[in-house]
Design a protein around this motif. Sequence first.
Motif, PDB file in Angstrom:
ATOM      1  N   SER A 131      57.524  22.512  36.151  1.00 40.23           N
ATOM      2  CA  SER A 131      57.172  22.187  37.539  1.00 40.23           C
ATOM      3  C   SER A 131      57.272  20.692  37.818  1.00 40.23           C
ATOM      4  N   ALA A 132      57.146  19.874  36.762  1.00 43.10           N
ATOM      5  CA  ALA A 132      57.216  18.423  36.922  1.00 43.10           C
ATOM      6  C   ALA A 132      58.646  17.905  36.844  1.00 43.10           C
ATOM      7  N   ALA A 133      59.604  18.788  36.528  1.00 45.46           N
ATOM      8  CA  ALA A 133      60.990  18.386  36.334  1.00 45.46           C
ATOM      9  C   ALA A 133      61.839  18.711  37.553  1.00 45.46           C
ATOM     10  N   THR A 134      63.058  18.181  37.554  1.00 45.07           N
ATOM     11  CA  THR A 134      64.022  18.534  38.591  1.00 45.07           C
ATOM     12  C   THR A 134      65.120  19.440  38.058  1.00 45.07           C
ATOM     13  N   MET A 135      65.321  19.443  36.751  1.00 42.60           N
ATOM     14  CA  MET A 135      66.318  20.312  36.116  1.00 42.60           C
ATOM     15  C   MET A 135      65.697  20.909  34.858  1.00 42.60           C
ATOM     16  N   VAL A 136      65.818  22.232  34.698  1.00 39.01           N
ATOM     17  CA  VAL A 136      65.297  22.901  33.506  1.00 39.01           C
ATOM     18  C   VAL A 136      66.469  23.569  32.788  1.00 39.01           C
ATOM     19  N   MET A 137      66.469  23.446  31.451  1.00 37.26           N
ATOM     20  CA  MET A 137      67.608  23.886  30.640  1.00 37.26           C
ATOM     21  C   MET A 137      67.135  24.836  29.541  1.00 37.26           C
ATOM     22  N   PRO A 138      66.653  26.026  29.893  1.00 37.62           N
ATOM     23  CA  PRO A 138      66.072  26.920  28.889  1.00 37.62           C
ATOM     24  C   PRO A 138      67.120  27.722  28.119  1.00 37.62           C
TER      25      PRO A 138
END
Length: 307
Positions: free
Chosen positions: A186-193
């Motif tokens: 939620s604190a990021a702008t891009m998530v790479m799971p």
Amino acid sequence: MAGRVLSIGECMVELSQAEGGLLRQGFAGDSFNTAYYLRAFLPQAQPVDYFTAVGTDPVSDAMLAFIEGTGVGTSFIRRVPERTPGLYMIHLKDGERSFSYWRSASAARLLADDANALHTAIEASETIFFSGITLAILAPPAVETLLAEIGRARDAGKLVAFDPNIRPRLWADADAMRRTISAAASAATMVMPSFEDEAAHFGDASIAATVARYRALGIEKLVVKDGVNGITLSFDGRTSFVPSVAAEAVVDTTGAGDSFNGAFLAAYLETGDERRAAEFAARVAATVIGHHGALLARSELQILADV
């Protein structure tokens, strides 16, 4: 996107298999590996720095010298007396890896204890990368400090990339792990799971479920990695798919996701095109797993960059 790139986390002593039953020493760790590949593929004029904490012992000295030798900046790295770097050993079976860790006295566990140093490093950067492993090694108050700074960077319009990189053995409690991973996303702008991780630990039945869950947290840029099954991109309401690249031989999968992350971010910062970035990163990862260790030699990387 120009400006300093900062990766936050833990670099460790790496012991990997060598000929004759011997062990080869190196230095690696998910967030440093990502910084290494970012440095390899971004213009040399664009700074790539690493934020961590190390000891004042000879091994820490050697680690800093190694990091500097790769071109990754060390000016934000803190020295902590009476602490040492963590250590891990790679075990390989048919190209797949498992790990043994020794990190209880790791200086990196204190990387966010100096809030002013953390703030200074993030304030000086335009792109920030961190991972679930970064969070897992910290005490709860330090996690809060880090996520507060990450959130301020996002609110200031900086690109904040987060790889959940879920390692349950590093977490004391599975529910706390899921809450912290979600808060970090939620604190990021891009998530790479990695879909495999998300399915195992969040119960996602499909990649669409992973995308929907992260979008519900407000994430507009998603890069869902699914190994040989390819990459699903969800960027600003656009969803697309990029196939994986077949490796000529699978020697060691250590660093596959980290090399993908670094190559993707470098290409995305240069082009702003998520599909081109994913295609390039897939080629890099397929090459990396054909070699031992997490860090592919610069000569090999230059060939990829020139393609």
